[in-house]
Scaffold this motif. Structure first.
Motif, PDB file in Angstrom:
ATOM      1  N   THR A  38      33.293 -20.012  -3.834  1.00 51.38           N
ATOM      2  CA  THR A  38      32.763 -18.106  -3.509  1.00 51.38           C
ATOM      3  C   THR A  38      31.407 -19.154  -3.093  1.00 51.38           C
ATOM      4  O   THR A  38      30.583 -19.892  -3.562  1.00 51.38           O
ATOM      5  CB  THR A  38      32.409 -18.045  -4.729  1.00 51.38           C
ATOM      6  OG1 THR A  38      33.678 -17.185  -5.116  1.00 51.38           O
ATOM      7  CG2 THR A  38      31.913 -16.091  -3.509  1.00 51.38           C
ATOM      8  N   GLN A  39      31.064 -18.991  -2.018  1.00 50.25           N
ATOM      9  CA  GLN A  39      29.699 -19.397  -1.662  1.00 50.25           C
ATOM     10  C   GLN A  39      28.299 -17.905  -1.706  1.00 50.25           C
ATOM     11  O   GLN A  39      28.837 -16.659  -1.731  1.00 50.25           O
ATOM     12  CB  GLN A  39      29.418 -19.461   0.194  1.00 50.25           C
ATOM     13  CG  GLN A  39      30.892 -20.668   1.003  1.00 50.25           C
ATOM     14  CD  GLN A  39      29.649 -22.042   0.129  1.00 50.25           C
ATOM     15  OE1 GLN A  39      28.631 -22.280   0.567  1.00 50.25           O
ATOM     16  NE2 GLN A  39      30.759 -22.667  -0.670  1.00 50.25           N
ATOM     17  N   LEU A  40      27.626 -18.923  -1.948  1.00 48.16           N
ATOM     18  CA  LEU A  40      26.241 -17.639  -2.526  1.00 48.16           C
ATOM     19  C   LEU A  40      25.546 -17.894  -0.943  1.00 48.16           C
ATOM     20  O   LEU A  40      26.306 -18.171   0.023  1.00 48.16           O
ATOM     21  CB  LEU A  40      25.695 -17.846  -3.144  1.00 48.16           C
ATOM     22  CG  LEU A  40      26.114 -18.280  -4.297  1.00 48.16           C
ATOM     23  CD1 LEU A  40      25.481 -18.635  -5.689  1.00 48.16           C
ATOM     24  CD2 LEU A  40      27.116 -16.657  -4.653  1.00 48.16           C
ATOM     25  N   HIS A  41      24.802 -16.327  -0.827  1.00 50.90           N
ATOM     26  CA  HIS A  41      24.106 -16.120   0.223  1.00 50.90           C
ATOM     27  C   HIS A  41      22.735 -15.561  -0.309  1.00 50.90           C
ATOM     28  O   HIS A  41      22.554 -14.457  -0.808  1.00 50.90           O
ATOM     29  CB  HIS A  41      24.673 -14.700   1.581  1.00 50.90           C
ATOM     30  CG  HIS A  41      26.050 -15.548   1.827  1.00 50.90           C
ATOM     31  ND1 HIS A  41      27.149 -15.535   1.201  1.00 50.90           N
ATOM     32  CD2 HIS A  41      26.445 -16.129   2.540  1.00 50.90           C
ATOM     33  CE1 HIS A  41      28.227 -15.685   1.773  1.00 50.90           C
ATOM     34  NE2 HIS A  41      27.162 -16.212   3.195  1.00 50.90           N
ATOM     35  N   GLU A  42      21.473 -15.687   0.323  1.00 44.49           N
ATOM     36  CA  GLU A  42      20.394 -15.017   0.016  1.00 44.49           C
ATOM     37  C   GLU A  42      20.486 -13.469  -0.149  1.00 44.49           C
ATOM     38  O   GLU A  42      20.383 -12.893   0.388  1.00 44.49           O
ATOM     39  CB  GLU A  42      19.389 -15.420   1.697  1.00 44.49           C
ATOM     40  CG  GLU A  42      17.975 -14.486   1.210  1.00 44.49           C
ATOM     41  CD  GLU A  42      17.291 -15.725   0.470  1.00 44.49           C
ATOM     42  OE1 GLU A  42      16.157 -14.958   0.198  1.00 44.49           O
ATOM     43  OE2 GLU A  42      17.432 -16.948   0.797  1.00 44.49           O
ATOM     44  N   ASN A  43      19.226 -13.093  -0.951  1.00 37.45           N
ATOM     45  CA  ASN A  43      19.413 -12.113  -2.242  1.00 37.45           C
ATOM     46  C   ASN A  43      20.450 -11.519  -2.603  1.00 37.45           C
ATOM     47  O   ASN A  43      21.138 -10.387  -2.877  1.00 37.45           O
ATOM     48  CB  ASN A  43      19.048 -11.194  -1.122  1.00 37.45           C
ATOM     49  CG  ASN A  43      17.787 -11.546  -0.485  1.00 37.45           C
ATOM     50  OD1 ASN A  43      16.526 -11.937  -1.470  1.00 37.45           O
ATOM     51  ND2 ASN A  43      17.306 -11.106   0.726  1.00 37.45           N
ATOM     52  N   ASP A  44      21.735 -12.251  -2.764  1.00 37.75           N
ATOM     53  CA  ASP A  44      23.358 -11.875  -3.726  1.00 37.75           C
ATOM     54  C   ASP A  44      22.674 -11.125  -5.021  1.00 37.75           C
ATOM     55  O   ASP A  44      21.507 -11.960  -5.188  1.00 37.75           O
ATOM     56  CB  ASP A  44      24.195 -13.139  -4.092  1.00 37.75           C
ATOM     57  CG  ASP A  44      25.278 -13.327  -2.507  1.00 37.75           C
ATOM     58  OD1 ASP A  44      24.641 -11.930  -1.753  1.00 37.75           O
ATOM     59  OD2 ASP A  44      25.906 -14.548  -2.386  1.00 37.75           O
ATOM     60  N   THR A  45      23.793 -10.913  -5.856  1.00 37.55           N
ATOM     61  CA  THR A  45      23.293 -10.319  -7.473  1.00 37.55           C
ATOM     62  C   THR A  45      24.219 -11.218  -7.788  1.00 37.55           C
ATOM     63  O   THR A  45      25.145 -10.745  -7.231  1.00 37.55           O
ATOM     64  CB  THR A  45      23.251  -9.045  -7.554  1.00 37.55           C
ATOM     65  OG1 THR A  45      22.311  -8.549  -6.493  1.00 37.55           O
ATOM     66  CG2 THR A  45      23.457  -8.547  -8.798  1.00 37.55           C
ATOM     67  N   VAL A  46      24.256 -11.937  -8.636  1.00 40.30           N
ATOM     68  CA  VAL A  46      25.191 -12.879  -9.453  1.00 40.30           C
ATOM     69  C   VAL A  46      25.061 -12.281 -10.866  1.00 40.30           C
ATOM     70  O   VAL A  46      23.918 -12.410 -11.812  1.00 40.30           O
ATOM     71  CB  VAL A  46      24.327 -14.402  -9.119  1.00 40.30           C
ATOM     72  CG1 VAL A  46      26.436 -15.091 -10.085  1.00 40.30           C
ATOM     73  CG2 VAL A  46      24.679 -14.474  -7.750  1.00 40.30           C
ATOM     74  N   ALA A  47      25.901 -11.513 -11.238  1.00 33.48           N
ATOM     75  CA  ALA A  47      25.955 -11.720 -12.824  1.00 33.48           C
ATOM     76  C   ALA A  47      27.116 -12.120 -13.058  1.00 33.48           C
ATOM     77  O   ALA A  47      28.152 -12.867 -13.316  1.00 33.48           O
ATOM     78  CB  ALA A  47      27.027 -10.064 -13.215  1.00 33.48           C
ATOM     79  N   VAL A  48      26.751 -12.651 -14.425  1.00 36.55           N
ATOM     80  CA  VAL A  48      27.848 -13.249 -15.497  1.00 36.55           C
ATOM     81  C   VAL A  48      27.823 -12.784 -16.949  1.00 36.55           C
ATOM     82  O   VAL A  48      27.069 -11.956 -17.776  1.00 36.55           O
ATOM     83  CB  VAL A  48      26.043 -14.708 -15.980  1.00 36.55           C
ATOM     84  CG1 VAL A  48      26.850 -15.361 -17.271  1.00 36.55           C
ATOM     85  CG2 VAL A  48      25.496 -15.361 -15.095  1.00 36.55           C
ATOM     86  N   ILE A  49      29.375 -12.683 -16.874  1.00 37.30           N
ATOM     87  CA  ILE A  49      29.735 -12.094 -18.012  1.00 37.30           C
ATOM     88  C   ILE A  49      30.581 -12.579 -18.496  1.00 37.30           C
ATOM     89  O   ILE A  49      31.727 -12.953 -18.583  1.00 37.30           O
ATOM     90  CB  ILE A  49      30.943 -11.155 -16.683  1.00 37.30           C
ATOM     91  CG1 ILE A  49      30.168 -10.230 -15.597  1.00 37.30           C
ATOM     92  CG2 ILE A  49      31.432 -10.453 -17.676  1.00 37.30           C
ATOM     93  CD1 ILE A  49      31.072  -9.743 -14.766  1.00 37.30           C
ATOM     94  N   PRO A  50      29.765 -12.557 -19.641  1.00 32.89           N
ATOM     95  CA  PRO A  50      30.848 -13.902 -21.346  1.00 32.89           C
ATOM     96  C   PRO A  50      31.687 -12.975 -21.379  1.00 32.89           C
ATOM     97  O   PRO A  50      32.412 -11.937 -21.059  1.00 32.89           O
ATOM     98  CB  PRO A  50      29.638 -13.871 -22.089  1.00 32.89           C
ATOM     99  CG  PRO A  50      29.016 -12.444 -22.003  1.00 32.89           C
ATOM    100  CD  PRO A  50      28.878 -11.972 -20.385  1.00 32.89           C
ATOM    101  N   PRO A  51      33.014 -13.567 -22.519  1.00 29.64           N
ATOM    102  CA  PRO A  51      34.370 -13.028 -22.813  1.00 29.64           C
ATOM    103  C   PRO A  51      33.661 -11.252 -24.085  1.00 29.64           C
ATOM    104  O   PRO A  51      32.851 -12.213 -24.196  1.00 29.64           O
ATOM    105  CB  PRO A  51      34.824 -13.891 -22.964  1.00 29.64           C
ATOM    106  CG  PRO A  51      34.010 -15.151 -23.097  1.00 29.64           C
ATOM    107  CD  PRO A  51      32.904 -14.593 -22.785  1.00 29.64           C
ATOM    108  N   VAL A  52      34.784 -10.919 -23.765  1.00 25.47           N
ATOM    109  CA  VAL A  52      34.280  -9.369 -24.020  1.00 25.47           C
ATOM    110  C   VAL A  52      34.990  -9.316 -25.761  1.00 25.47           C
ATOM    111  O   VAL A  52      36.024  -9.226 -26.099  1.00 25.47           O
ATOM    112  CB  VAL A  52      34.530  -7.839 -23.778  1.00 25.47           C
ATOM    113  CG1 VAL A  52      34.096  -6.903 -24.672  1.00 25.47           C
ATOM    114  CG2 VAL A  52      32.879  -7.960 -22.664  1.00 25.47           C
ATOM    115  N   SER A  53      34.424  -9.044 -26.843  1.00 23.83           N
ATOM    116  CA  SER A  53      35.667  -8.295 -27.879  1.00 23.83           C
ATOM    117  C   SER A  53      35.578  -7.312 -28.787  1.00 23.83           C
ATOM    118  O   SER A  53      33.753  -6.971 -28.834  1.00 23.83           O
ATOM    119  CB  SER A  53      35.629  -9.887 -28.962  1.00 23.83           C
ATOM    120  OG  SER A  53      34.163 -10.002 -29.851  1.00 23.83           O
ATOM    121  N   GLY A  54      35.733  -6.890 -29.047  1.00 23.25           N
ATOM    122  CA  GLY A  54      35.987  -5.840 -29.641  1.00 23.25           C
ATOM    123  C   GLY A  54      36.807  -5.324 -30.831  1.00 23.25           C
ATOM    124  O   GLY A  54      37.486  -6.037 -31.217  1.00 23.25           O
ATOM    125  N   GLY A  55      36.939  -4.641 -31.701  1.00 16.97           N
ATOM    126  CA  GLY A  55      37.705  -3.598 -32.254  1.00 16.97           C
ATOM    127  C   GLY A  55      37.469  -2.592 -32.610  1.00 16.97           C
ATOM    128  O   GLY A  55      37.475  -1.731 -32.388  1.00 16.97           O
TER     129      GLY A  55
END
Length: 80
Positions: free
Chosen positions: A63-80
């Motif tokens: 995916t190409q990025l562009h000026e002023n994009d908002t990029v989220a880093v989403i790690p794996p989620v665990s729950g119980g």
């Protein structure tokens, strides 16, 4: 180009930040973003995988990025 970066879960713990402003070269891709982020925050290499969203849509490494994009880093989620 300037990007706004949102970090969630353990990625916040590993970087000590929950938001960042990151500067990348024009025509950068998500793969370039990941490389730059891991160079600046080497502890992120401790994550086996994490998803990237660009402007609230999941993105792949090409995916190409562009000026002023908002990029989220989403790690794996665990729950119980």
């Amino acid at each position: 180009m300037k990007l706004k970066v949102l970090l969630f879960g353990i990625s916040t713990d590993l970087t000590g930040e929950n938001t960042l402003d990151l500067e990348l070269n024009k025509n950068a891709s998500v793969a370039d973003f990941k490389d730059t982020l891991q160079r600046q925050y080497p502890k992120l290499t401790q994550l086996n995988s994490y998803a990237i969203a660009v402007n609230e849509s999941y993105a792949n490494d090409d995916t190409q990025l562009h000026e002023n994009d908002t990029v989220a880093v989403i790690p794996p989620v665990s729950g119980g």
